[in-house]
Scaffold this motif. Structure first.
Motif, PDB file in Angstrom:
ATOM      1  N   HIS A  32      11.582   0.078  31.132  1.00  0.00           N
ATOM      2  CA  HIS A  32      12.667  -0.085  32.096  1.00  0.00           C
ATOM      3  C   HIS A  32      12.184   0.173  33.518  1.00  0.00           C
ATOM      4  N   TRP A 205      13.095   3.764  22.628  1.00  0.00           N
ATOM      5  CA  TRP A 205      14.211   3.102  23.306  1.00  0.00           C
ATOM      6  C   TRP A 205      15.362   2.861  22.351  1.00  0.00           C
ATOM      7  N   LEU A 206      15.057   2.528  21.109  1.00  0.00           N
ATOM      8  CA  LEU A 206      16.104   2.274  20.118  1.00  0.00           C
ATOM      9  C   LEU A 206      16.869   3.554  19.798  1.00  0.00           C
ATOM     10  N   LEU A 209      19.129   4.127  22.659  1.00  0.00           N
ATOM     11  CA  LEU A 209      20.201   3.140  22.646  1.00  0.00           C
ATOM     12  C   LEU A 209      21.284   3.519  21.644  1.00  0.00           C
ATOM     13  N   TRP A 217      22.669  -0.358  26.805  1.00  0.00           N
ATOM     14  CA  TRP A 217      22.289  -1.658  26.246  1.00  0.00           C
ATOM     15  C   TRP A 217      21.821  -2.629  27.321  1.00  0.00           C
ATOM     16  N   ARG A 218      22.435  -2.558  28.520  1.00  0.00           N
ATOM     17  CA  ARG A 218      22.001  -3.463  29.591  1.00  0.00           C
ATOM     18  C   ARG A 218      20.606  -3.111  30.091  1.00  0.00           C
ATOM     19  N   TYR A 220      18.078  -1.735  28.086  1.00  0.00           N
ATOM     20  CA  TYR A 220      17.019  -1.934  27.107  1.00  0.00           C
ATOM     21  C   TYR A 220      16.913  -3.361  26.565  1.00  0.00           C
ATOM     22  N   LEU A 221      18.008  -3.967  26.175  1.00  0.00           N
ATOM     23  CA  LEU A 221      17.907  -5.237  25.456  1.00  0.00           C
ATOM     24  C   LEU A 221      17.332  -6.360  26.309  1.00  0.00           C
ATOM     25  N   PRO A 222      17.899  -6.693  27.471  1.00  0.00           N
ATOM     26  CA  PRO A 222      17.306  -7.797  28.243  1.00  0.00           C
ATOM     27  C   PRO A 222      15.952  -7.452  28.846  1.00  0.00           C
ATOM     28  N   ASN A 224      13.636  -5.224  27.801  1.00  0.00           N
ATOM     29  CA  ASN A 224      12.579  -5.151  26.787  1.00  0.00           C
ATOM     30  C   ASN A 224      12.123  -6.540  26.373  1.00  0.00           C
ATOM     31  N   ALA A 225      13.086  -7.455  26.207  1.00  0.00           N
ATOM     32  CA  ALA A 225      12.733  -8.828  25.832  1.00  0.00           C
ATOM     33  C   ALA A 225      11.908  -9.497  26.929  1.00  0.00           C
TER      34      ALA A 225
END
Length: 255
Positions: A32, A205-206, A209, A217-218, A220-222, A224-225
């Motif tokens: 992040h 991170w999970l 989360l 969620w905003r 980590y998810l986008p 990390n991808a």
């Protein structure tokens, strides 16, 4: 942006700066934190201006090893780095200051640190105002920290506010200013750390989360991808993403 160092090297640099009484901005970046710099040229400038940026997340360490052959056997995890610096500060007789989080967290953090390091001098603690400081408030913070006799400041404001604080305040304070993320909450017992296996394989991170899904969620998810895609593209030498050029911040935010 990120230095290829281990715990020993990081602690040595911080303690040497404390001995010399010189400004020394430090942060521990996970995915992040790295991606925040990638997407914001002003914040990228701040990160590049800090004296030490350690690889907090396993994916950051993997990238250093994969792309730059750094050969790092482990990451430099912010909460563990805080304890290692506290251990060295205890040995050197350097008082520390705690800045950030909430009063309840700081009180428990102080108690837990004193149990772990009985001779550690905690010169003072100040909770976050959870907003940017005014110029007058900034001067008050600087005065209180300097008058406390502290030689090292730990900052727990969350990313990117803690990096802003370290960048803007290190020269005013004239000492190491170390941004350590959620270390205050972990060491105070207000948050549970991920199991060792999750930390080892890059799934911390999970764990975070699952603890705070609505808030995180905003983050980590986008991100990390996006980080994974950028890393794979660079590793495969298919494409080097054009990063935004660092730009000096237009105004100071005082954390």
């Amino acid at each position: 942006m990120v230095d290829a160092v281990d715990y020993e090297a990081a602690v040595d640099r911080i303690i040497q700066a404390a001995r010399e009484g010189k400004p020394y901005g430090v942060t521990a970046l996970a995915v992040h934190g790295v991606m925040t710099g990638v997407g914001d040229p002003e914040h990228l400038w701040r990160l590049n201006e800090l004296e030490l940026v350690v690889p907090d997340g396993q994916p950051v360490r993997w990238a250093l090893n994969l792309l730059h052959k750094a050969g790092l056997p482990d990451r430099v995890y912010g909460p563990k780095l805080m304890l290692e610096v506290c251990r060295a500060a205890e040995e050197e007789g350097f008082p520390i200051f705690l800045y950030g989080s909430r009063q309840a967290v700081l009180e428990q953090l102080e108690a837990n640190l004193k149990r772990r390091f009985p001779k550690l001098q905690i010169a003072g603690a100040m909770p976050s105002r959870f907003r940017n400081l005014t110029l007058e408030e900034r001067d008050q913070v600087v005065e209180e920290i300097r008058k406390s006799g502290a030689r090292i400041v730990f900052v727990g404001l969350g990313c990117p506010r803690q990096e802003v604080f370290a960048y803007e305040m290190r020269n005013l304070l004239g000492m190491p200013v170390i941004a350590v993320g959620a270390a205050f909450d972990f060491h105070a017992g207000f948050l549970r750390e991920a199991p060792p296996w999750m930390q080892r394989y890059g799934f911390q991170w999970l764990h975070r989360l699952l603890q705070e899904p609505r808030r995180l969620w905003r983050r980590y998810l986008p991100l990390n991808a996006a980080y994974l895609v950028l890393l794979l593209l660079q590793w495969a030498r298919i494409w080097t993403p054009p990063l935004k050029k660092p730009r000096p911040p237009r105004e100071l935010r005082y954390g």
